[in-house]
Design an enzyme around this catalytic site. Structure first.
Site, short mmCIF file in Angstrom:
data_model
loop_
_atom_site.label_atom_id
_atom_site.label_comp_id
_atom_site.label_asym_id
_atom_site.label_seq_id
_atom_site.Cartn_x
_atom_site.Cartn_y
_atom_site.Cartn_z
N HIS A 38 -9.49 2.50 -0.64
CA HIS A 38 -8.05 2.27 -0.58
C HIS A 38 -7.59 1.62 -1.89
O HIS A 38 -7.81 0.43 -2.11
CB HIS A 38 -7.74 1.38 0.61
CG HIS A 38 -6.27 1.22 0.90
ND1 HIS A 38 -5.28 1.73 0.07
CD2 HIS A 38 -5.63 0.62 1.93
CE1 HIS A 38 -4.10 1.43 0.57
NE2 HIS A 38 -4.28 0.77 1.70
N HIS A 52 -2.27 8.14 5.75
CA HIS A 52 -2.57 6.84 5.16
C HIS A 52 -4.03 6.50 5.49
O HIS A 52 -4.77 6.07 4.63
CB HIS A 52 -1.59 5.80 5.71
CG HIS A 52 -1.67 4.48 5.03
ND1 HIS A 52 -1.59 4.35 3.66
CD2 HIS A 52 -1.80 3.22 5.52
CE1 HIS A 52 -1.69 3.07 3.34
NE2 HIS A 52 -1.82 2.37 4.44
N PHE A 108 1.55 -3.39 3.91
CA PHE A 108 1.76 -4.72 4.49
C PHE A 108 3.22 -5.08 4.23
O PHE A 108 3.82 -4.67 3.25
CB PHE A 108 0.85 -5.75 3.81
CG PHE A 108 -0.59 -5.68 4.26
CD1 PHE A 108 -0.96 -5.05 5.43
CD2 PHE A 108 -1.58 -6.28 3.49
CE1 PHE A 108 -2.28 -5.01 5.83
CE2 PHE A 108 -2.91 -6.24 3.89
CZ PHE A 108 -3.26 -5.61 5.06
N LYS A 124 -9.36 8.41 1.89
CA LYS A 124 -9.90 7.07 1.71
C LYS A 124 -11.36 6.97 2.12
O LYS A 124 -12.05 6.04 1.74
CB LYS A 124 -9.04 6.04 2.45
CG LYS A 124 -7.65 5.88 1.81
CD LYS A 124 -6.85 4.76 2.45
CE LYS A 124 -5.50 4.55 1.76
NZ LYS A 124 -4.45 5.47 2.18
N CYS A 172 0.81 -1.22 0.00
CA CYS A 172 0.00 0.00 0.00
C CYS A 172 0.84 1.27 0.00
O CYS A 172 0.31 2.37 -0.05
CB CYS A 172 -0.95 -0.02 1.19
SG CYS A 172 -1.97 -1.49 1.16
N GLU A 179 -1.22 5.41 13.41
CA GLU A 179 -0.78 6.57 12.63
C GLU A 179 -1.03 7.87 13.39
O GLU A 179 -0.18 8.77 13.38
CB GLU A 179 -1.50 6.60 11.27
CG GLU A 179 -1.00 7.74 10.40
CD GLU A 179 -1.57 7.73 8.99
OE1 GLU A 179 -2.55 7.00 8.74
OE2 GLU A 179 -1.05 8.47 8.14
#
Lengths: 422, 82
Positions: free
Chosen positions: A351, A317, A410, A346, A177, A328
């Site tokens: 996403h 993010h 990830f 998002k 991502c 975050e």
């Protein structure tokens, strides 16, 4: 007398700030096939642009932010459309808009000085899935000879090179991502080193297909709010239950700021810093306090020569997963303090995985250009564990000179960009 | 419908060509079908005409009319054998 053991003298590496000018932006997202359409829907932030994807039934999490109304023939031409995977089609469409926006004429450029660096997480998933079915049902002799050029993750960058005669360095970064953010950072390095004069960068992803989404669903990573799709992606909200997968592409045209100025180009914003790191923690769960991600953020700030307390805005993010958003927010609060206005696109766009970082870099540039921060959609009740200044309900207007765009993948792969007002 | 017409329709339907840019004496190369496109055309034509075709049957330098003749001969052969 000289000692055999030379004392180690640590000189901090001092280098002048390097600004890469973003002179072109192209976006193909669930909000539509242009930058203007995406920006408009982000400012409106009316909800997540998603719905159940018919191909994904009966996956319990079958929501997806698809790029609807995309006509491959119109976007890439009928001679090419049939032989390109959707991920490449979306990338080519975004590239066309970005180059037109930059006012660059590929017919006139020195192709060897033009690079292409895209980010992508998965590659041609739809093609792979269809051809695997052919293999099982009809045997290897019926498998398409285009499987490899449609599936391989590097091909989107290759097709952009073919389309525009870009013969400089050409590659795809894959950091899950964070892929799109990594790509923009790597693209800027090609300008800084002098390897390229122009870099076409960004990201693309089109993997709303059963095998991939089943995998994410089985991880428990996806929102299951299928009774209320428009409210499904809700970054930082107390009721968030996972991310909503999306497809899309973003392309940014980068040039050295001096070159852009010299040719009188309109500059959306500068990419002034890039940092990357690894959590070295877990395959999919983030470090709970964002300690690994913090390294990327600090590296990006150091690269830009900007103090943490000078950051006005964070395009987070902000995936809408329970774990990411808290980690975050802790990282933002710890490193940057309470000052920056934080948002996540998002909530509207979902996403887009390997494309997300590039989409968000583009949106951050637009915030710097227009001095407006889009609100996070569906942020009705901020999670009480989150203690940062969240932009919600309405766009926030005000001075934005320095912005940070975060992406965490990830694998614990983190990337951060510092963008500044041109 | 002739084999030629069916082949031209297949090219228009699945290979990004327009029906009116396909002429009997054009070669596949002239229609900008590269080697992988011809592999794909061979697979699609096998399904369309229910005959076995090799990659040599639809070569880059053969014209659409020649290719149609090759397919037609195989169709006749297959029908006779049945």
């Amino acid at each position: 007398m000289t000692s055999a053991r030379t004392p180690s003298v640590r000189t901090p590496s001092v280098r002048t700030r390097f600004d890469a000018a973003i002179t072109g932006i192209g976006l193909v997202t669930a909000a539509g096939g242009s930058t203007a359409a995406t920006w408009e829907r982000l400012l409106a932030a009316e909800g997540t642009l998603c719905g159940p994807v018919p191909d994904l039934a009966p996956i319990p999490a079958d929501l997806g932010c698809a790029v609807t109304g995309f006509d491959p023939v119109a976007a890439v031409g009928r001679r090419k459309a049939w032989r390109l995977d959707r991920s490449s089609q979306l990338a080519l469409a975004a590239a066309a808009e970005a180059l037109a926006d930059a006012g660059l004429d590929p017919a006139g450029w020195q192709g060897a000085r033009v690079g292409v660096v895209l980010g992508s997480g998965i590659g041609g998933a739809g093609t792979w899935e269809r051809q695997h079915r052919v293999l099982l049902d009809q045997g290897p002799e019926k498998v398409s000879s285009l499987l490899i050029p449609m599936l391989a993750i590097n091909m989107s960058a290759g097709y952009i090179a073919m389309e525009y005669g870009a013969q400089g360095p050409n590659f795809v970064t894959s950091t899950a991502c964070a892929s799109g953010t990594t790509a923009v950072g790597a693209a800027r390095e090609l300008l800084r080193s002098g390897a390229c004069d122009v870099v076409i960068t960004g990201g693309t992803e089109a993997c709303l297909v059963p095998s991939i989404i089943s995998g994410f669903s089985q991880m428990g990573a996806l929102s299951r709010r299928r009774d209320e799709p428009a409210r499904s992606s809700r970054p930082f909200d107390v009721d968030r239950d996972g991310f909503v997968p999306a497809e899309g592409a973003a392309v940014l045209v980068l040039e050295r700021a001096d070159d852009a100025r010299a040719r009188g180009a309109r500059v959306h914003a500068h990419v002034s810093g890039y940092g990357a790191s690894a959590d070295a923690h877990n395959a999919t769960a983030p470090d709970p306090d964002g300690r690994g991600a913090e390294l990327a953020v600090r590296a990006a700030l150091l690269d830009a020569g900007i103090a943490p307390d000078a950051v006005d805005h964070v395009n987070a993010h902000g995936t809408s997963t329970p774990l990411n958003d808290v980690a975050e927010a802790r990282l933002i609060r710890r490193v940057l303090g309470a000052r920056p206005a934080v948002t996540s696109v998002k909530g509207v766009l979902g996403h887009a995985l390997g494309a997300a970082g590039a989409i968000e870099a583009a949106v951050t540039a637009l915030s710097l250009e227009h001095q407006v921060i889009p609100p996070t959609a569906n942020l009705d009740s901020p999670d009480p564990q989150i203690d940062v200044d969240l932009v919600r309900k309405a766009p926030r207007t005000g001075r934005v000179d320095v912005a940070l765009s975060n992406s965490f993948g990830f694998g614990g792969q983190n990337a951060a960009l510092v963008l500044t007002r041109a | 419908m002739t084999v030629y017409d069916r082949l031209a329709d297949l090219l228009a339907r699945s290979f990004g060509l327009q029906r009116d840019e396909i002429e009997p004496d054009y070669t596949f190369a002239e229609l900008e079908l590269d080697s992988l496109a011809l592999v794909e055309l061979t697979l699609a034509a096998q399904d369309e005409f229910s005959v076995a075709l090799s990659e040599d049957d639809l070569g880059a330098e053969s014209t659409i009319a020649q290719a149609a003749k090759v397919i037609e001969a195989k169709v006749v052969e297959a029908t006779a054998a049945a």
